[in-house]
Design an enzyme around this catalytic site. Sequence first.
Site, PDB file in Angstrom:
ATOM      1  N   ASP A  71      33.328  47.106  28.981  1.00  0.00           N
ATOM      2  CA  ASP A  71      34.639  47.073  29.597  1.00  0.00           C
ATOM      3  C   ASP A  71      35.271  45.736  29.188  1.00  0.00           C
ATOM      4  O   ASP A  71      34.587  44.782  28.856  1.00  0.00           O
ATOM      5  CB  ASP A  71      34.519  47.219  31.124  1.00  0.00           C
ATOM      6  CG  ASP A  71      35.860  47.569  31.756  1.00  0.00           C
ATOM      7  OD1 ASP A  71      35.913  47.749  32.973  1.00  0.00           O
ATOM      8  OD2 ASP A  71      36.866  47.650  30.995  1.00  0.00           O
ATOM      9  N   ASP A  86      30.924  56.208  34.196  1.00  0.00           N
ATOM     10  CA  ASP A  86      30.072  55.063  34.547  1.00  0.00           C
ATOM     11  C   ASP A  86      30.342  54.724  36.007  1.00  0.00           C
ATOM     12  O   ASP A  86      31.465  54.931  36.483  1.00  0.00           O
ATOM     13  CB  ASP A  86      30.411  53.846  33.667  1.00  0.00           C
ATOM     14  CG  ASP A  86      31.501  52.989  34.321  1.00  0.00           C
ATOM     15  OD1 ASP A  86      32.685  53.330  34.130  1.00  0.00           O
ATOM     16  OD2 ASP A  86      31.163  52.034  35.054  1.00  0.00           O
TER      17      ASP A  86
END
Length: 376
Positions: free
Chosen positions: A92, A271
């Site tokens: 990320d 996720d």
Amino acid sequence: MKFSLQAKDIHSKARAGTVTTDHGEIQTPIFMPVGTAGTVKAVHQRELKQDIDAKIILGNTYHLYLRPGLEILEKAGGLHKFIGWDRPILTDSGGYQVYSLSKVRKIKEEGVTFNSHIDGSKHLFTPEIAMDIQRTIGADIIMAFDECTPYPCDYKYAASSINMTHRWLKRCCARFDSTEPKYGFNQTLFPIVQGSVYKDLRVKSAEFIASMEREGNAIGGLSVGEPAEEMYGMTEVVCDILPYEKPRYLMGVGTPINILENIALGVDMFDCVMPTRNARNGMLFTRNGIINIGNKKWADDLSPIDAESDLHADQVYSKAYLRHLMHSKEMLGAQIATLHNLHFYLWLVKEAREKIISGEFYAWKNKMVTILGNKL
Ligand SMILES: Nc1nc2cc3nc(NCCc4ccc(CCO)cc4)[nH]c3cc2c(=O)[nH]1
């Protein structure tokens, strides 16, 4: 990165596909264990690979940049080498962690200045810097630097937020497309759809993101406290606009029920810290519902954690033993509970894939959704 589709459900928008990266293949739908600072907490890489067959794990640009830092990561030849993981990694961009972890000083057109949650030192993240950091980390799939629009927020704020995220996305693409991978493995950039819970803004953002024609697309700004029905409504709108032949990644989702409902809406990748974080608090997800192992009722239950599971730890350790470990704050408790929950999440998405291929997904999903929320 390539994506191919093997099957599509007829009663829903669920699909079974394969993402191919330089570090290996990923069958979808997939769940990605979160390894924020280069470790899926309490789990060895060998266990991730051999015990639960995790295909891809997540890292966070914000954490890795602050600690161990880019110099060490570059010296090691990237994150894969540094942590001893030779399968795919997704990172990320910091677009969410900055807001959720640090005292953000300012969001400007240029980027975000923030204080490290570790030592208070001041830093700047811009779209360009976020790309350069992710080049140095070396993840196979990297995320655009976006603003995860806070929830709730008014329409005006959400509208200006997506416009800035879209301007930042153009800068991410420009920087990413003008730089090369550092360690010889290809990397791909996923843009992120925002728009909060406003349908017209979600349509505008999804159309813009689709127009960038990247190899995969992410849905952000959800799983931020909105009701599940809002999450599903926005996911449906966005999945109907994002290109069918590209993978769709819904960030930060979610509970087992959230995952099944979003698979049915056309999402391929997930996720969430839930299986790992909640494991450390004794919350076990099972195919029959949720077990709070700290509950007194398990104190003398010597039956295996999950007799039907093919996870060694589920068969050799009893509920009573795990409750004892958690109450004694023994490290092994967190290790067993975490491995169990990740194994369950990966079993769930693998089962979903098999049901999509066999054409039984929709009925199976509706049955599972009624069971998974049970408190055992
Ligand atoms: N770049 C970027 N990253 C994101 C990460 C996210 N993660 C979430 N949700 C996670 C929520 C979440 C947090 C903690 C727990 C554990 C509870 O015990 C479960 C879910 N939403 C998210 C949105 C974005 C986003 O727009 N952009």
